[in-house]
Design an enzyme around this catalytic site. Structure first.
Site, PDB file in Angstrom:
ATOM      1  N   THR A   1       0.829  -1.198   0.000  1.00 14.51           N
ATOM      2  CA  THR A   1       0.000   0.000   0.000  1.00 14.51           C
ATOM      3  C   THR A   1       0.865   1.251   0.000  1.00 14.51           C
ATOM      4  O   THR A   1       1.988   1.250   0.527  1.00 14.51           O
ATOM      5  CB  THR A   1      -0.913   0.035   1.237  1.00 14.51           C
ATOM      6  OG1 THR A   1      -1.659   1.259   1.247  1.00 14.51           O
ATOM      7  CG2 THR A   1      -0.122  -0.062   2.528  1.00 14.51           C
TER       8      THR A   1
ATOM      9  N   TYR B   1      -1.995  -0.099  10.060  1.00 16.00           N
ATOM     10  CA  TYR B   1      -2.121  -0.714   8.737  1.00 16.00           C
ATOM     11  C   TYR B   1      -0.840  -0.493   7.931  1.00 16.00           C
ATOM     12  O   TYR B   1      -0.237  -1.435   7.423  1.00 16.00           O
ATOM     13  CB  TYR B   1      -3.342  -0.147   8.004  1.00 16.00           C
ATOM     14  CG  TYR B   1      -3.390  -0.479   6.534  1.00 16.00           C
ATOM     15  CD1 TYR B   1      -3.449  -1.803   6.108  1.00 16.00           C
ATOM     16  CD2 TYR B   1      -3.374   0.519   5.567  1.00 16.00           C
ATOM     17  CE1 TYR B   1      -3.482  -2.122   4.751  1.00 16.00           C
ATOM     18  CE2 TYR B   1      -3.420   0.220   4.226  1.00 16.00           C
ATOM     19  CZ  TYR B   1      -3.471  -1.105   3.823  1.00 16.00           C
ATOM     20  OH  TYR B   1      -3.503  -1.408   2.485  1.00 16.00           O
TER      21      TYR B   1
END
Length: 175
Positions: free
Chosen positions: A118, A142
């Site tokens: 990501t 995350y």
């Protein structure tokens, strides 16, 4: 020459299911492993399907014993807000389970890995547009969990010859 055999972990989710479809169109033999916690069985349009959690070593051993040339990993938890409230959930799934997957791959002689990461690993940008070599300073669990796996992959390549590619998405939409 026989068809490339690819295991797609998390292949019933949005990005994974598009990858499964593309691999099938390219003539690869695809097996999808997904627990369907956020994916959909009907999104897997080709290949074999195994319902199971990639954190379960027995499931991994059963699937990987079929023999694969490569593994693609799309089975991460991805909700930033939830990661702040439940960091343990994200580190367990995104890091610990991925470590188990890499160990199972090694045990079964699979040394090619594609990781869906990501752009959250960059954190707050110091320049825009963000170049690939931008410093990584994630600002939430995350992003931290994804960057931890990226570091893990570098170490597994150095120690074990585990070849990997990491894909960092800003916005995975439009397929």
């Amino acid at each position: 020459m026989s068809a490339l055999r690819v295991l797609v972990v998390g292949g019933a989710g949005y990005i994974g299911s598009h990858m499964v479809k593309m691999l099938g169109q390219q003539g690869c033999h695809v097996t999808t492993l997904d627990d369907l916690s956020s994916g959909h069985r009907d999104a897997v349009l080709c290949g074999d399907f195994v319902q199971g959690n990639f954190g379960d070593r027995a499931v991994l051993d059963a699937v990987l014993s079929q023999g694969f040339d490569a593994v693609m990993h799309f089975a991460s938890f991805i909700q930033v807000g939830e990661s702040v409230q439940q960091p343990d959930k994200y580190y367990r799934n995104n890091v610990a389970y991925t470590l188990g997957l890499l160990d199972a791959m090694r045990a079964h002689g699979v040394n090619k890995f594609i990781f869906s990461s990501t752009a959250a690993v960059y954190g707050n940008p110091v320049e825009v547009p963000i170049p690939e070599k931008h410093p990584t300073h994630p600002i939430n669990p995350y992003g931290h969990s994804k960057l931890a796996v990226e570091h893990l992959l570098q170490d597994y390549d150095a120690a074990h010859g585990m070849r990997s590619i990491t894909l960092r998405y800003f916005n995975a939409a439009g397929a």
